[in-house]
Design a protein around this motif. Structure first.
Motif, short mmCIF file in Angstrom:
data_model
loop_
_atom_site.label_atom_id
_atom_site.label_comp_id
_atom_site.label_asym_id
_atom_site.label_seq_id
_atom_site.Cartn_x
_atom_site.Cartn_y
_atom_site.Cartn_z
N TYR A 1 0.93 -1.14 -0.06
CA TYR A 1 -0.08 -0.12 -0.01
C TYR A 1 0.71 1.28 0.13
O TYR A 1 0.46 2.40 -0.68
N ALA A 2 1.96 1.07 0.90
CA ALA A 2 2.90 2.42 1.11
C ALA A 2 3.42 2.70 -0.21
O ALA A 2 3.77 3.88 -0.89
N LYS A 3 3.82 1.71 -1.22
CA LYS A 3 4.64 1.80 -2.12
C LYS A 3 3.64 2.28 -3.36
O LYS A 3 4.02 3.25 -4.30
N SER B 1 3.85 6.34 -5.66
CA SER B 1 3.79 6.17 -6.96
C SER B 1 3.48 7.69 -8.03
O SER B 1 2.82 8.18 -7.13
N ASN B 2 3.98 7.66 -9.08
CA ASN B 2 3.81 8.92 -9.70
C ASN B 2 2.33 9.07 -9.63
O ASN B 2 2.00 10.26 -9.88
N ASP B 3 1.48 7.99 -10.05
CA ASP B 3 0.00 8.14 -10.24
C ASP B 3 -0.59 8.78 -9.36
O ASP B 3 -1.54 9.62 -9.44
N ILE C 1 -0.91 3.48 8.17
CA ILE C 1 0.19 4.16 7.09
C ILE C 1 0.35 5.57 7.49
O ILE C 1 -0.66 6.23 7.47
N LYS C 2 1.38 5.95 7.76
CA LYS C 2 1.75 7.44 8.20
C LYS C 2 2.20 8.28 6.91
O LYS C 2 2.82 7.95 6.49
N ILE C 3 1.48 9.28 6.39
CA ILE C 3 1.88 10.05 5.24
C ILE C 3 2.46 11.39 5.90
O ILE C 3 1.47 11.94 6.94
N SER C 4 3.02 12.02 5.41
CA SER C 4 3.70 13.40 5.90
C SER C 4 4.02 14.43 4.69
O SER C 4 4.53 13.83 3.83
N ALA C 5 4.17 15.60 4.97
CA ALA C 5 4.47 16.65 4.18
C ALA C 5 5.37 17.77 4.60
O ALA C 5 4.77 17.91 5.84
N LYS C 6 6.37 18.15 3.91
CA LYS C 6 6.96 19.11 4.44
C LYS C 6 7.29 20.30 3.46
O LYS C 6 7.39 20.13 2.49
N SER C 7 7.04 21.52 3.95
CA SER C 7 7.25 22.69 3.00
C SER C 7 7.57 23.97 3.79
O SER C 7 7.45 23.94 5.05
N PRO C 8 7.96 25.17 3.20
CA PRO C 8 8.23 26.33 4.07
C PRO C 8 6.77 27.03 4.65
O PRO C 8 7.01 27.87 5.50
N SER C 9 5.67 26.50 4.42
CA SER C 9 4.40 27.01 4.63
C SER C 9 3.75 25.77 5.46
O SER C 9 3.23 24.80 5.12
N ASN D 1 -7.57 1.04 -7.38
CA ASN D 1 -7.37 0.91 -8.87
C ASN D 1 -6.18 0.10 -9.29
O ASN D 1 -6.13 -0.60 -9.98
N LYS D 2 -5.20 0.18 -8.16
CA LYS D 2 -4.08 -0.65 -7.99
C LYS D 2 -4.12 -2.18 -7.60
O LYS D 2 -3.62 -2.82 -7.92
N ILE D 3 -4.98 -1.77 -6.27
CA ILE D 3 -5.20 -3.12 -5.52
C ILE D 3 -6.70 -3.37 -5.49
O ILE D 3 -7.18 -2.76 -4.83
N PRO D 4 -7.06 -4.47 -6.36
CA PRO D 4 -8.54 -4.61 -6.63
C PRO D 4 -9.39 -4.71 -4.97
O PRO D 4 -10.50 -4.13 -4.82
#
Length: 204
Positions: free
Chosen positions: A75-77, A81-83, A120-128, A149-152
């Motif tokens: 799932y993490a992979k 992904s680019n999609d 699954i933990k997702i995170s984002a870093k930015s100046p804001s 769509n990727k995993i039925p």
């Protein structure tokens, strides 16, 4: 008189060496501090947890749970992904869509499996802080849409939305660490210089 002269001479050499070491230590410590201050920047990180969306009821509940736990890396992979990055971009405000490409979003976000769970933990870093929150929410929404769509048989659900108030500020590099490093380097450099001066003087 000879012994007195030698003792005084040694005393002067020790004082001079200590002074040299102190000066180099101080200078390098200040330089380390100023370098870190010049390079220092602050980014804001927001996080969000997604959980594999299964009810786990009935006799096969434990088997389903174990199966999902083993699939969390898959799932993490998919989330990396680019999609998914492209999909996440479509969920951003138009201003941010123009500013960041799918590749930028991939580099600013990260995905990590929480061991022994189906989360699954997702995170984002930015100046804001606001931008980081929007990126995290967009990636979570994209994952919810793209994983089936990727995993039925796959499905994930976000536990809660991110907001700028929850953002954690991260300032680097650390001025204290660079100052301490500078002091250590300056001390060693001062010892080498003072030892070299003393040796050279005695040889002459």
């Amino acid at each position: 008189m000879i012994n007195k002269f030698k003792s005084t001479d040694i005393y002067k050499i020790v004082i001079k060496n200590c002074l040299v070491i102190f000066v180099f230590t101080l200078i390098f410590g200040i330089l380390g501090y100023l370098f870190a201050q010049h390079k220092q920047s602050t980014v804001y990180e927001t996080t969000q947890n997604l959980i594999i969306n299964h009810s786990y009821t009935g006799e096969s509940a434990n088997e389903e749970l174990q199966s999902d736990m083993s699939l969390t890396k898959t799932y993490a992979k998919v989330m990396e992904s680019n999609d998914v990055s492209k999909k996440a971009k479509s969920y951003l405000p138009k201003k941010l869509q123009k500013k960041y490409s799918a590749k930028d979003i991939a580099s600013m976000t990260s995905v990590r499996v929480i061991p022994e769970t189906t989360m699954i933990k997702i995170s984002a870093k930015s100046p804001s802080a606001t931008t980081s929150a929007k990126l995290t929410n967009a990636l979570a929404k994209a994952a919810e849409k793209e994983i089936p769509n990727k995993i039925p048989s796959g499905s994930v659900k976000s536990i809660s939305n991110s907001n700028k108030q929850d953002a954690e500020s991260i300032t680097s590099p650390s001025r204290k660490k660079y100052a301490a490093l500078g002091l250590a380097v300056g001390f060693l450099f001062g010892m080498v210089i003072s030892f070299s001066i003393t040796t050279w003087t005695k040889l002459i």
